[in-house]
Design a protein around this motif. Structure first.
Motif, mmCIF file in Angstrom:
data_model
loop_
_atom_site.group_PDB
_atom_site.id
_atom_site.type_symbol
_atom_site.label_atom_id
_atom_site.label_comp_id
_atom_site.label_asym_id
_atom_site.label_seq_id
_atom_site.Cartn_x
_atom_site.Cartn_y
_atom_site.Cartn_z
ATOM 1 N N ASP A 58 6.975 2.068 -38.956
ATOM 2 C CA ASP A 58 7.973 2.708 -39.827
ATOM 3 C C ASP A 58 9.234 1.859 -39.932
ATOM 4 N N LYS A 59 9.708 1.364 -38.777
ATOM 5 C CA LYS A 59 10.926 0.558 -38.789
ATOM 6 C C LYS A 59 10.697 -0.763 -39.518
ATOM 7 N N ARG A 60 9.522 -1.360 -39.314
ATOM 8 C CA ARG A 60 9.243 -2.646 -39.969
ATOM 9 C C ARG A 60 9.203 -2.482 -41.487
ATOM 10 N N ALA A 61 8.570 -1.390 -41.973
ATOM 11 C CA ALA A 61 8.490 -1.165 -43.417
ATOM 12 C C ALA A 61 9.881 -0.974 -44.019
ATOM 13 N N THR A 62 10.727 -0.217 -43.314
ATOM 14 C CA THR A 62 12.095 0.003 -43.796
ATOM 15 C C THR A 62 12.893 -1.298 -43.775
ATOM 16 N N TYR A 63 12.734 -2.075 -42.694
ATOM 17 C CA TYR A 63 13.463 -3.362 -42.578
ATOM 18 C C TYR A 63 13.032 -4.327 -43.679
#
Length: 374
Positions: A58-63
């Protein structure tokens, strides 16, 4: 602005295994216990932030879409795992990879090595408008914290754990069983220390020798605008405390949003319905409706048909990753035929009928229909 892929020296399509391998290599280079350069501490913190972000889907997709600012706007913790200290390098590898040290290969877990605490989950329910605009809410959790009385050792003040004589501190013993097929040898958990490797003869009275105790904690949780049912927030190191000085686990807050009696939400758009009269549909009108931002006037164009919609741009739900962008408020129009009308209205409708049909006799529509179905 930092580039997490560049910090780890990997490509943007790197796999998790490649990211892990890169982190191990860079951590050995920049850990402050190994590298005494002035910039080592800052670089090691950046490594932790990069690794933690890119290993979380989730964090990687947002980043990847919005960068570091997008992570903050989405409510993710961006301080990284080393905001409050580093631990030694073996502790870092043990916490992150389950026991990889300087040798680079897996090894049997030392019972006295630092162990990461468990992650926890908390489900909370929000009103529809709270989810739309975000809020700060105080939450309460029960989690395990390091016992302050014994500083996590589990031993009473003035004493300390001693190495288990049965297993020599390994937490495991060799057990040989005689069977009809011969002697069978296996490695089992030490029955004396139960795998801990140490014995506490005089336990701490506050934690009963566990080194951790359950504590209720209050946290000010900032919930970003635009969350929806299923949205997750990760609070780093707010889970259970680690063992033997290991880092604490994380707390995952899962959002559930109550349905609205007035709005229907689809992504960042909201829908409402209004009924207008045939006259309003024909002539058009300006009516006042309830929106997320309060009452607003909406123009109904003349000639609108039943089921068509009027759109209020930018009056919907804020985009979770970029709150300055909002969806639309879509008003679906229904044309409601009146069932009770006055004599004056009846006369006007009769006249309208005559104009539109070209019939000028005074026979009512009702009487004409009766003739059709005789």
């Amino acid at each position: 602005m930092s580039d997490y892929y560049e910090i780890l020296g990997v490509s943007k399509d790197a796999s998790k295994d490649e990211i892990k391998s890169a982190f191990r290599k860079m951590a050995r280079k920049w850990h402050p216990d190994v590298n005494k350069a002035p910039e080592a501490e800052a670089k090691f913190k950046e490594l932790g932030k990069a690794y933690e972000t890119l290993m979380d889907d989730d964090k990687r997709a947002t980043y990847d879409r919005f960068g570091e600012d997008g992570l903050q706007n989405a409510g993710f913790n961006t301080q990284g795992p080393f905001a409050n200290g580093f631990g030694d390098l073996d502790e870092v590898f043990s916490s992150f990879f389950g026991g990889f040290g300087f040798g680079g290969g897996s090894r049997r877990q030392d019972p006295n090595a630092p162990q990461r605490g468990d992650d926890l989950r908390l489900d909370i329910e929000l009103e529809f408008e709270e989810a739309v605009f975000g809020l700060t809410r105080e939450i309460k959790i029960d989690h395990l914290e390091k016992c302050s009385t014994c500083n996590g050792t589990g031993a009473k003040s003035g004493s300390k754990p001693t190495t288990c004589k049965t297993c020599g501190g390994t937490g495991r013993v060799q057990q040989t069983t005689k069977t009809v097929l011969g002697h069978f040898t296996q490695i089992v958990t030490c029955p004396h220390c139960h795998g801990k490797g140490t014995i506490i003869s005089d336990p701490c009275p506050d934690c009963n020798g566990e080194g951790r105790k359950s504590v209720e904690k209050k946290i000010e949780l900032k919930i970003p605008a635009g969350v929806d049912t299923g949205s997750k927030m990760r609070l780093s190191h707010e889970g259970d405390a680690g063992i033997n000085g290991g880092v604490a686990g994380d707390l995952y807050v899962v959002i559930h949003v109550k349905p609205s009696m007035y709005y229907r939400r689809e992504g960042i758009n909201v829908f409402t319905k209004i009924d207008i009269s045939p006259a309003q549909a024909v002539l058009g009108d300006v009516i006042t409706i309830k929106t997320l931002d309060g009452e607003k006037e909406v123009s109904i164009p003349s000639g609108i048909q039943h089921g068509e919609a009027v759109k209020l741009r930018g009056a919907g739900v804020p985009n979770l990753s970029k709150p300055s962008l909002r969806g639309d408020h879509i008003v679906v129009v229904g044309i409601k035929t009146p069932t009770h009308i006055s004599n004056e209205e009846k006369t006007l409708y009769q006249r309208l009928y005559e104009i539109q049909s070209g019939r000028k006799n005074k026979e009512s529509v009702k009487e004409r229909l009766k003739g059709v179905f005789k």
